[in-house]
Design a protein around this motif. Structure first.
Motif, mmCIF file in Angstrom:
data_model
loop_
_atom_site.group_PDB
_atom_site.id
_atom_site.type_symbol
_atom_site.label_atom_id
_atom_site.label_comp_id
_atom_site.label_asym_id
_atom_site.label_seq_id
_atom_site.Cartn_x
_atom_site.Cartn_y
_atom_site.Cartn_z
ATOM 1 N N SER A 1 0.885 -1.161 0.264
ATOM 2 C CA SER A 1 0.074 -0.106 0.072
ATOM 3 C C SER A 1 0.979 1.191 -0.104
ATOM 4 O O SER A 1 0.383 2.122 -0.592
ATOM 5 N N THR A 2 1.907 1.086 0.494
ATOM 6 C CA THR A 2 2.905 2.412 0.802
ATOM 7 C C THR A 2 3.512 2.604 -0.838
ATOM 8 O O THR A 2 3.521 3.734 -1.235
ATOM 9 N N VAL A 3 4.052 1.616 -1.447
ATOM 10 C CA VAL A 3 4.472 1.510 -2.641
ATOM 11 C C VAL A 3 3.450 2.265 -3.859
ATOM 12 O O VAL A 3 3.489 3.083 -4.550
ATOM 13 N N ILE A 4 2.315 1.539 -3.811
ATOM 14 C CA ILE A 4 1.067 1.953 -4.470
ATOM 15 C C ILE A 4 0.533 3.573 -4.507
ATOM 16 O O ILE A 4 0.656 4.190 -5.295
ATOM 17 N N THR A 5 0.647 4.075 -3.088
ATOM 18 C CA THR A 5 0.170 5.228 -2.705
ATOM 19 C C THR A 5 1.136 6.196 -3.051
ATOM 20 O O THR A 5 0.846 7.234 -3.804
ATOM 21 N N ALA A 6 2.423 5.916 -3.119
ATOM 22 C CA ALA A 6 3.574 6.802 -3.581
ATOM 23 C C ALA A 6 3.575 6.861 -4.994
ATOM 24 O O ALA A 6 3.842 7.930 -5.673
ATOM 25 N N ARG A 7 3.485 5.619 -5.651
ATOM 26 C CA ARG A 7 3.567 5.938 -7.039
ATOM 27 C C ARG A 7 2.183 6.631 -7.673
ATOM 28 O O ARG A 7 2.272 7.353 -8.587
ATOM 29 N N PHE A 8 1.054 6.440 -7.145
ATOM 30 C CA PHE A 8 -0.170 7.366 -7.744
ATOM 31 C C PHE A 8 0.076 8.866 -7.164
ATOM 32 O O PHE A 8 -0.340 9.449 -7.949
ATOM 33 N N ALA A 9 0.569 9.126 -6.206
ATOM 34 C CA ALA A 9 0.883 10.073 -5.828
ATOM 35 C C ALA A 9 1.792 11.121 -6.972
ATOM 36 O O ALA A 9 1.739 12.284 -7.132
ATOM 37 N N TRP A 10 2.634 10.337 -7.241
ATOM 38 C CA TRP A 10 3.850 10.811 -8.163
ATOM 39 C C TRP A 10 3.261 11.143 -9.701
ATOM 40 O O TRP A 10 3.490 12.121 -9.958
ATOM 41 N N ALA A 11 2.472 10.125 -10.216
ATOM 42 C CA ALA A 11 2.331 10.106 -11.272
ATOM 43 C C ALA A 11 0.765 10.647 -11.495
ATOM 44 O O ALA A 11 0.086 11.009 -12.491
ATOM 45 N N PHE A 12 -0.030 10.554 -10.279
ATOM 46 C CA PHE A 12 -1.393 10.993 -10.168
ATOM 47 C C PHE A 12 -2.512 10.382 -11.525
ATOM 48 O O PHE A 12 -3.062 11.176 -11.877
ATOM 49 N N GLN A 13 -2.245 9.130 -11.619
ATOM 50 C CA GLN A 13 -2.880 8.444 -12.563
ATOM 51 C C GLN A 13 -2.902 7.032 -12.179
ATOM 52 O O GLN A 13 -2.136 6.369 -11.706
ATOM 53 N N PHE A 14 -3.859 6.165 -12.735
ATOM 54 C CA PHE A 14 -3.847 4.770 -12.810
ATOM 55 C C PHE A 14 -2.999 4.229 -13.762
ATOM 56 O O PHE A 14 -3.568 4.454 -14.849
ATOM 57 N N ASP A 15 -2.079 3.207 -13.505
ATOM 58 C CA ASP A 15 -1.580 2.559 -14.927
ATOM 59 C C ASP A 15 -1.447 1.126 -14.458
ATOM 60 O O ASP A 15 -1.563 0.644 -13.545
ATOM 61 N N ALA A 16 -0.787 0.592 -15.618
ATOM 62 C CA ALA A 16 -0.662 -0.911 -15.399
ATOM 63 C C ALA A 16 0.114 -1.341 -14.440
ATOM 64 O O ALA A 16 0.033 -2.425 -13.745
ATOM 65 N N THR A 17 1.152 -0.310 -13.778
ATOM 66 C CA THR A 17 2.125 -0.783 -12.748
ATOM 67 C C THR A 17 1.230 -0.760 -11.508
ATOM 68 O O THR A 17 1.569 -1.950 -10.482
ATOM 69 N N LEU A 18 0.270 0.029 -11.345
ATOM 70 C CA LEU A 18 -0.377 -0.113 -10.015
ATOM 71 C C LEU A 18 -1.377 -1.481 -10.032
ATOM 72 O O LEU A 18 -1.604 -2.206 -9.185
ATOM 73 N N GLY A 19 -1.685 -1.985 -11.234
ATOM 74 C CA GLY A 19 -2.473 -3.191 -11.641
ATOM 75 C C GLY A 19 -1.508 -4.330 -11.048
ATOM 76 O O GLY A 19 -2.185 -5.441 -10.559
ATOM 77 N N THR A 20 -0.373 -4.231 -11.518
ATOM 78 C CA THR A 20 0.707 -5.339 -11.405
ATOM 79 C C THR A 20 0.887 -5.380 -9.505
ATOM 80 O O THR A 20 0.881 -6.529 -9.239
ATOM 81 N N LEU A 21 1.152 -4.344 -9.171
ATOM 82 C CA LEU A 21 1.284 -4.097 -7.760
ATOM 83 C C LEU A 21 0.272 -4.787 -6.814
ATOM 84 O O LEU A 21 0.320 -5.509 -5.824
ATOM 85 N N THR A 22 -1.033 -4.397 -7.276
ATOM 86 C CA THR A 22 -2.132 -4.940 -6.507
ATOM 87 C C THR A 22 -2.391 -6.526 -6.539
ATOM 88 O O THR A 22 -2.585 -7.063 -5.640
ATOM 89 N N LEU A 23 -2.086 -7.027 -7.623
ATOM 90 C CA LEU A 23 -2.145 -8.372 -7.923
ATOM 91 C C LEU A 23 -1.138 -9.067 -7.349
ATOM 92 O O LEU A 23 -1.415 -10.195 -6.691
ATOM 93 N N ALA A 24 -0.012 -8.462 -7.422
ATOM 94 C CA ALA A 24 1.158 -9.320 -6.606
ATOM 95 C C ALA A 24 0.867 -9.008 -5.182
ATOM 96 O O ALA A 24 1.274 -9.982 -4.373
ATOM 97 N N TRP A 25 0.239 -8.154 -4.801
ATOM 98 C CA TRP A 25 -0.114 -7.799 -3.154
ATOM 99 C C TRP A 25 -0.802 -9.015 -2.777
ATOM 100 O O TRP A 25 -0.583 -9.707 -1.731
ATOM 101 N N ALA A 26 -1.779 -9.331 -3.664
ATOM 102 C CA ALA A 26 -2.828 -10.397 -3.235
ATOM 103 C C ALA A 26 -2.099 -11.998 -3.192
ATOM 104 O O ALA A 26 -2.367 -12.496 -2.441
ATOM 105 N N LEU A 27 -1.303 -11.972 -4.264
ATOM 106 C CA LEU A 27 -0.786 -13.268 -4.402
ATOM 107 C C LEU A 27 0.299 -13.659 -3.121
ATOM 108 O O LEU A 27 0.299 -14.699 -2.469
ATOM 109 N N ALA A 28 0.977 -12.445 -2.727
ATOM 110 C CA ALA A 28 2.040 -12.439 -1.757
ATOM 111 C C ALA A 28 1.446 -12.856 -0.521
ATOM 112 O O ALA A 28 1.751 -13.525 0.415
ATOM 113 N N THR A 29 0.331 -12.302 -0.233
ATOM 114 C CA THR A 29 -0.495 -12.328 1.115
ATOM 115 C C THR A 29 -0.948 -13.913 1.191
ATOM 116 O O THR A 29 -1.279 -14.280 2.319
ATOM 117 N N PHE A 30 -1.434 -14.338 -0.040
ATOM 118 C CA PHE A 30 -1.911 -15.739 0.096
ATOM 119 C C PHE A 30 -0.894 -16.756 0.149
ATOM 120 O O PHE A 30 -1.070 -17.827 0.748
#
Length: 525
Positions: free
Chosen positions: A143-172
């Motif tokens: 969540s820290t990396v996702i928030t920092a990246r969004f604050a920097w670019a101020f847009q949703f991009d493919a990297t945010l999707g990758t980080l979100t999916l990776a978050w779910a996989l790593a947690t599981f």
């Protein structure tokens, strides 16, 4: 209560193995006399020898924490890296954009978060607490990396999707990988941290044996000392074991490279315990003091100070309304979703039962639920029609089996079971699946004590009121802890522990372990 002089969490003496020096070195240590402060007699260490590893390497005390933490850190970072790789491949396949390089920055952030959440070296940490810490640390890192990246670019991009999916996989995948890693590392003599066990003859030996039963938690008992300085244990020393006293602790801690001491003196006078704490604290950096806490939650207990006095802070989570509602909501969602997912498989089971044994597919039996309410628990029928008559005839012909039936209300070779289909359903606990209907109705929960019948109430004794506080469960601690290979007394203790120590994390741990138990058919018949 458990008191610590180190941030490592150890709330129970659960599961560890023994690491020792080579036999020759151990003997040399045991033979070296240590004078009592009053000059009374010599003391030696209790030193069980690991016959399977007589050439065990000795890791210096200052390196034991690093050597224990490094493999766990590698497992965690491999898990995060693999999750990013898989997520990046999925996103690339869907959107045609490569995000592999831009998502890797989460790894150092994750390493720092895991460290701050006490996951290294995590010696003595219970797997339930470890599951919680892993989940929270992963959430903070991603969540820290996702928030920092969004604050920097101020847009949703493919990297945010990758980080979100990776978050779910790593947690599981994080908790099961940690569990497997600990099991493998525990077999290595160099992994873990050594500990002296100090206590009375019964308490000390019990603590030593409990800590030595499994190596996965990383706390390695290497010597057992009597908790006073007046006399040795009354039993005769063997070739493998001699006994010493508290005054031996300083010299043994130095010679055996032990950074831990566990004081198991639950029945001792408080002044005697305090003396042991003060003596050990001068020479051993990490200290755990065990005391009786019968009837109290211990899994999430915290040591706090109250007006200069040590106090044990606990809470019964199931007495709080929001936790009960949350548990019920999770039951409804997971049961409904699971029922839809496996419905084709259930149709196949129904057809198999009908073909193999004429009669009803489902079997209902009255059980006792929350607050003493009676309800019918449903199962796939795994027994022949007229099963009671078949059982009675079998017990009359085999009186030696009657004791097993009266003790456990189960038979290992039950004559009532439908050949083939019934055995299969029972071995993999598939016959329990119709209890999802009981869960949706509110009779049961996904996780909880097993529902009991009237004849079993007497076996619960004083624990019966505790049992009545919660809905019985489809799975529980008993099912993942040996099941039919355990005694009924142990089953009651598991139920009592579950109710007193309940948390969402305990349920998550039990559900994860249930899959492993069912697949490996542990304790099922």
């Amino acid at each position: 209560m458990t008191v610590h002089s180190d941030t490592t969490d150890m709330t129970s003496t659960g599961q560890m193995s023994v690491v020792t020096r080579p036999l020759k070195q151990a003997t040399e240590v045991a033979e070296q006399p240590t004078r009592e402060s009053n000059g009374s007699h010599e003391g030696a260490a209790s030193f069980p020898i690991n016959k399977h590893d007589s050439a065990a390497s000795v890791v210096p005390r200052s390196w034991q924490g690093i050597v224990t933490a490094a493999p766990l850190a590698c497992i965690d970072m491999i898990n995060v890296g693999t999750s990013i790789t898989i997520a990046s491949a999925v996103v690339s396949a869907v959107f045609g954009v490569s995000t592999f390089a831009s998502a890797w920055g989460v790894i150092p952030v994750a390493a720092l978060c895991y460290l701050c959440f006490g996951l290294y070296p995590a010696v003595g940490m219970q797997p339930i607490r470890e599951t919680r810490q892993l989940t929270l640390a992963s959430a903070l890192a991603f969540s820290t990396v996702i928030t920092a990246r969004f604050a920097w670019a101020f847009q949703f991009d493919a990297t945010l999707g990758t980080l979100t999916l990776a978050w779910a996989l790593a947690t599981f995948t994080g908790p099961p990988l940690r569990l497997i890693g600990r099991e493998l590392l525990g077999r290595q003599s160099w992994w873990g941290q050594r500990a002296l066990i100090i206590g009375g003859q019964e308490d000390g030996r019990q603590a030593f044996d409990q800590l030595a039963c499994k190596p996965a938690l990383g706390l390695r008992p290497v010597a057992l000392l009597r908790g006073d300085t007046e006399s040795r244990f009354g039993q005769k020393a063997t070739d493998e074991t001699t006994f010493g006293t508290l005054s031996s602790a300083a010299k043994l801690a130095s010679k055996l490279e032990t950074p831990w001491a566990v004081i198991a003196m639950t029945d001792a006078d408080p002044a005697q315990v305090q003396h042991a704490v003060e003596l050990c604290a001068n020479h051993i950096p990490k200290l755990s003091v065990l005391s009786e806490a019968k009837g109290q939650p211990t899994l999430w207990a915290e040591a706090r100070e109250l007006h200069g006095t040590a106090a044990l802070y606990t809470q019964h989570a199931l007495t709080r309304r929001r936790y009960r509602w949350g548990k019920r909501a999770a039951d409804m969602f997971l049961s409904g979703f699971g029922l839809l997912l496996i419905s084709p498989f259930l149709l196949g089971i129904i057809l198999a039962i009908k073909l193999r044994s004429p009669g009803p597919v489902f079997f209902g039996h009255e059980r006792i639920g929350r607050g003493g309410r009676r309800f019918k628990v449903w199962k796939f029928r795994t027994m022949v029609v007229g099963a009671n008559d078949v059982l009675q005839e079998y017990l009359d012909k085999n009186p030696e089996m009657r004791a097993e039936w009266e003790r456990d209300h189960k038979l290992k070779n039950d004559p009532r079971i439908i050949k083939g289909v019934g055995n299969f359903l029972r071995k993999f606990s598939i016959d329990e699946i119709p209890q999802i209907w009981n869960i949706l109705r509110g009779d049961m929960s996904l996780v909880g004590p097993r529902p009991i019948v009237n004849d079993e109430v007497v076996k619960y004794n004083n624990t019966y009121p505790v049992y009545l506080k919660v809905r019985p469960g489809l799975t529980g601690l008993w099912q993942i802890s040996g099941r039919n290979n355990t005694t009924y007394e142990a089953r009651v203790q598991y139920d009592d522990y579950y109710v007193r120590n309940w948390s969402p994390w305990l349920d998550i741990y039990i559900l994860a372990r249930t899959v492993k138990t069912a697949v490996l058919r542990e304790g099922a018949y």
